[in-house]
Scaffold this motif. Structure first.
Motif, short mmCIF file in Angstrom:
data_model
loop_
_atom_site.label_atom_id
_atom_site.label_comp_id
_atom_site.label_asym_id
_atom_site.label_seq_id
_atom_site.Cartn_x
_atom_site.Cartn_y
_atom_site.Cartn_z
N GLU A 85 0.78 -1.27 0.16
CA GLU A 85 -0.03 -0.02 0.08
C GLU A 85 0.89 1.16 -0.22
O GLU A 85 0.64 2.16 -0.52
CB GLU A 85 -0.94 0.04 1.20
CG GLU A 85 -2.11 -0.98 1.10
CD GLU A 85 -1.63 -2.44 1.14
OE1 GLU A 85 -2.39 -3.31 0.86
OE2 GLU A 85 -0.61 -2.80 1.89
N GLN A 89 1.30 4.14 -3.07
CA GLN A 89 0.98 5.59 -2.55
C GLN A 89 2.32 6.43 -3.08
O GLN A 89 2.26 7.11 -3.57
CB GLN A 89 0.89 5.63 -1.32
CG GLN A 89 0.74 7.29 -0.87
CD GLN A 89 -0.71 7.78 -1.25
OE1 GLN A 89 -1.53 7.07 -1.41
NE2 GLN A 89 -0.74 9.18 -1.39
N ARG A 92 2.52 6.89 -6.99
CA ARG A 92 1.24 7.61 -7.37
C ARG A 92 1.51 9.22 -7.19
O ARG A 92 1.47 10.12 -7.90
CB ARG A 92 0.08 7.43 -6.65
CG ARG A 92 -0.79 6.08 -7.18
CD ARG A 92 -2.14 5.84 -6.20
NE ARG A 92 -2.78 4.93 -6.92
CZ ARG A 92 -3.75 4.05 -6.44
NH1 ARG A 92 -4.01 4.24 -5.01
NH2 ARG A 92 -4.43 3.14 -6.76
N ARG A 96 1.72 12.07 -9.84
CA ARG A 96 0.98 13.16 -9.39
C ARG A 96 1.60 14.39 -9.52
O ARG A 96 1.40 15.46 -10.23
CB ARG A 96 0.17 13.10 -8.27
CG ARG A 96 -0.51 14.30 -7.78
CD ARG A 96 -1.32 13.99 -6.55
NE ARG A 96 -0.44 14.35 -5.24
CZ ARG A 96 -0.56 15.41 -4.32
NH1 ARG A 96 -1.69 16.21 -4.74
NH2 ARG A 96 0.23 15.28 -3.57
N GLU A 284 -6.83 -2.43 -3.37
CA GLU A 284 -6.40 -1.19 -4.15
C GLU A 284 -7.78 -0.29 -4.69
O GLU A 284 -8.05 0.81 -4.55
CB GLU A 284 -5.68 -1.34 -5.62
CG GLU A 284 -4.31 -1.81 -5.32
CD GLU A 284 -3.57 -2.22 -6.64
OE1 GLU A 284 -3.95 -1.67 -7.64
OE2 GLU A 284 -2.48 -2.98 -6.54
N ARG A 285 -8.90 -1.08 -4.95
CA ARG A 285 -10.17 -0.56 -5.25
C ARG A 285 -11.02 -0.02 -4.05
O ARG A 285 -11.60 0.96 -4.12
CB ARG A 285 -11.17 -1.65 -5.91
CG ARG A 285 -10.87 -2.24 -7.15
CD ARG A 285 -11.67 -3.56 -7.67
NE ARG A 285 -11.33 -3.70 -9.06
CZ ARG A 285 -11.95 -4.79 -9.54
NH1 ARG A 285 -12.70 -5.77 -8.89
NH2 ARG A 285 -11.74 -5.22 -10.81
N GLN A 288 -9.17 3.48 -3.16
CA GLN A 288 -9.38 4.26 -4.30
C GLN A 288 -10.88 4.83 -3.86
O GLN A 288 -11.03 6.06 -3.85
CB GLN A 288 -9.50 3.90 -5.56
CG GLN A 288 -9.67 4.64 -6.74
CD GLN A 288 -9.10 6.10 -6.51
OE1 GLN A 288 -7.61 5.83 -6.14
NE2 GLN A 288 -9.30 7.17 -6.71
N ASP A 289 -11.93 4.00 -3.38
CA ASP A 289 -13.28 4.30 -3.01
C ASP A 289 -13.29 5.11 -1.79
O ASP A 289 -13.92 6.05 -1.65
CB ASP A 289 -14.12 3.06 -2.92
CG ASP A 289 -14.59 2.33 -4.52
OD1 ASP A 289 -13.99 3.17 -5.45
OD2 ASP A 289 -14.90 1.42 -4.37
N ARG A 291 -10.64 7.20 -0.96
CA ARG A 291 -10.08 8.30 -0.96
C ARG A 291 -11.23 9.19 -1.77
O ARG A 291 -11.44 10.55 -1.55
CB ARG A 291 -8.87 8.13 -2.00
CG ARG A 291 -7.73 7.54 -1.22
CD ARG A 291 -6.67 7.85 -2.26
NE ARG A 291 -5.13 7.00 -1.70
CZ ARG A 291 -4.96 5.79 -2.12
NH1 ARG A 291 -5.53 4.98 -2.68
NH2 ARG A 291 -3.87 5.48 -1.38
N SER A 292 -12.04 8.66 -2.53
CA SER A 292 -12.78 9.37 -3.55
C SER A 292 -14.11 9.55 -2.72
O SER A 292 -15.17 10.43 -2.98
CB SER A 292 -13.21 8.69 -4.69
OG SER A 292 -13.71 7.30 -4.31
#
Length: 397
Positions: A85, A89, A92, A96, A284-285, A288-289, A291-292
């Protein structure tokens, strides 16, 4: 410090502003020029202080200054992280900050084929976990002979997870001329030994100094007496009181408890889980959910405790007193990141009051002990009365 006061390229400054970053934190400013000068460094900095951007910026600037980047190029930077994880990060974050820098992430639990393909195409930065990095090195699918910058992130956690031999094995593959960066929230003997063995004229940055507080100073610490069978209902009440409608991260000791809590009627519709039995793709999914904002309560074992940088986590709940203070630091450090305020709550049961005192003394923090969180008839209330004898001046409503 304002971005305009830091000697960054226009391209990097523009991308940072596009990402909403208009100023840098102390660790990022103080280490920048030393890293740009190519010196070896050891950095002690609190969890959530902005370490990833601190080591990424100089690497990105150096890569962008290289005009001979070709297809199939070898990586010039290698980053080792203790968990998948955290590695994801970091990868990314490089992308970014500057998408022109080709970064790839290698870790176990997924097919190695796509990783090999990415490495063959040519990359600037490789971020990986120890086991999978060794797989690539042994199989000849990763050539680190051109690495100019080596970064070991969360070095203290590497030690805790038993990766010290793997880390040193990887270092032996690297060219002697490399720049070495060791980053750690704490400074165990092994990190100092690494510096002595592999660094040249090392520069130490201690962003904690004589301040005994090892957690972020923006975190409020709360301890609540709560029996095991009351955890789910207690979490619901704590979320309502301290969650502020934001993201909540709940840490449990076992996978069994994670599943038990997430399936409780009071949490079932709002919580998801991460633990060792969850596939890497699903992890990972889920992250991501989270975070969003698709869901607000994530229940996890310590697999998610390090490096998961979701700035809007308002509240961390630990359903038991950790076995050691370092675990407490890294769990609570998921909130109060990058200067934001956060709340960390730990549940405790009878006989654990002294454990809380030990954590206080080791970390230089102070727990607030709310009165009235549990029904007066519950066993937890008796524990609170015991806690009042240990912490006589700190009970509050």
């Amino acid at each position: 410090m304002n971005l305009e006061e830091v000697p960054l390229s226009k391209k990097v400054k523009a991308k940072l502003k596009e990402c909403g970053i208009t100023s840098l934190f102390p660790v990022q400013v103080k280490t920048f020029q030393t890293l740009m000068d190519g010196k070896d460094v050891v950095v002690r900095s609190r969890t959530g202080s902005g370490k990833t951007i601190a080591f990424a910026l100089p690497v990105i600037e150096k890569i962008l200054a290289n005009k001979t980047r070709k297809h199939g190029r070898l990586p010039s930077c290698l980053v080792i992280a203790p968990t998948r994880e955290l590695a994801i990060q970091i990868d990314r974050e490089f992308t970014r900050i500057q998408p022109e820098v080709a970064s790839t992430c290698v870790y176990g639990g997924v097919s190695i084929g796509m990783q090999v393909s990415a490495l063959r195409k040519g990359v600037d930065v490789v971020v990986g976990t120890p086991g999978r990095l060794i797989d690539h090195l042994v199989n000849g699918t990763l050539d680190v002979s051109a690495v100019e910058t080596f970064i070991l992130d969360e070095a203290d956690e590497m030690l805790k997870m038993g990766f010290q031999d793997d880390v040193e094995r990887i270092i032996e593959y690297l060219p002697p001329s490399k720049q070495t960066n060791l980053w750690s929230a704490t400074m165990p003997t092994w990190v100092k030994d690494l510096a002595q063995k592999y660094c040249k004229d090392v520069v130490f940055f201690d962003m904690v100094g004589n301040d005994s507080t090892r957690t972020s100073i923006t975190i409020e610490h709360i301890a609540i007496a709560c029996g095991y069978d009351s955890h789910a209902n207690a979490i619901s009440r704590v979320v309502k009181k301290y969650g502020k409608g934001g993201r909540v991260l709940v840490f449990c000791r076992t996978k069994l408890e994670v599943d038990r809590l997430a399936n409780h009627p009071s949490l079932k519709t709002t919580a998801r889980v991460i633990h060792g039995d969850v596939s890497q793709l699903q992890r990972e999914r889920t992250l991501q959910d989270f975070r969003s904002g698709k869901f607000l309560i994530l229940v996890a074992t310590d697999v998610a405790a390090r490096g998961i940088d979701v700035p809007e986590v308002e509240l961390v709940i630990q359903t038991c007193v950790p076995e050691d203070s370092n675990t407490f630091v890294h769990r609570s450090g998921r909130t109060g990141r990058a200067g934001r305020k956060g709340v960390s709550v730990v549940f405790y049961s009878g006989g654990e009051e002294r454990d809380l005192l030990e954590i206080e003394e080791e970390l230089g923090i102070q727990f607030h002990l709310p009165v009235g969180t549990m029904p007066s008839s519950s066993p937890a209330h008796c524990t609170l009365r015991a806690a009042q004898r240990v912490f006589p001046s700190r009970m509050r409503s």
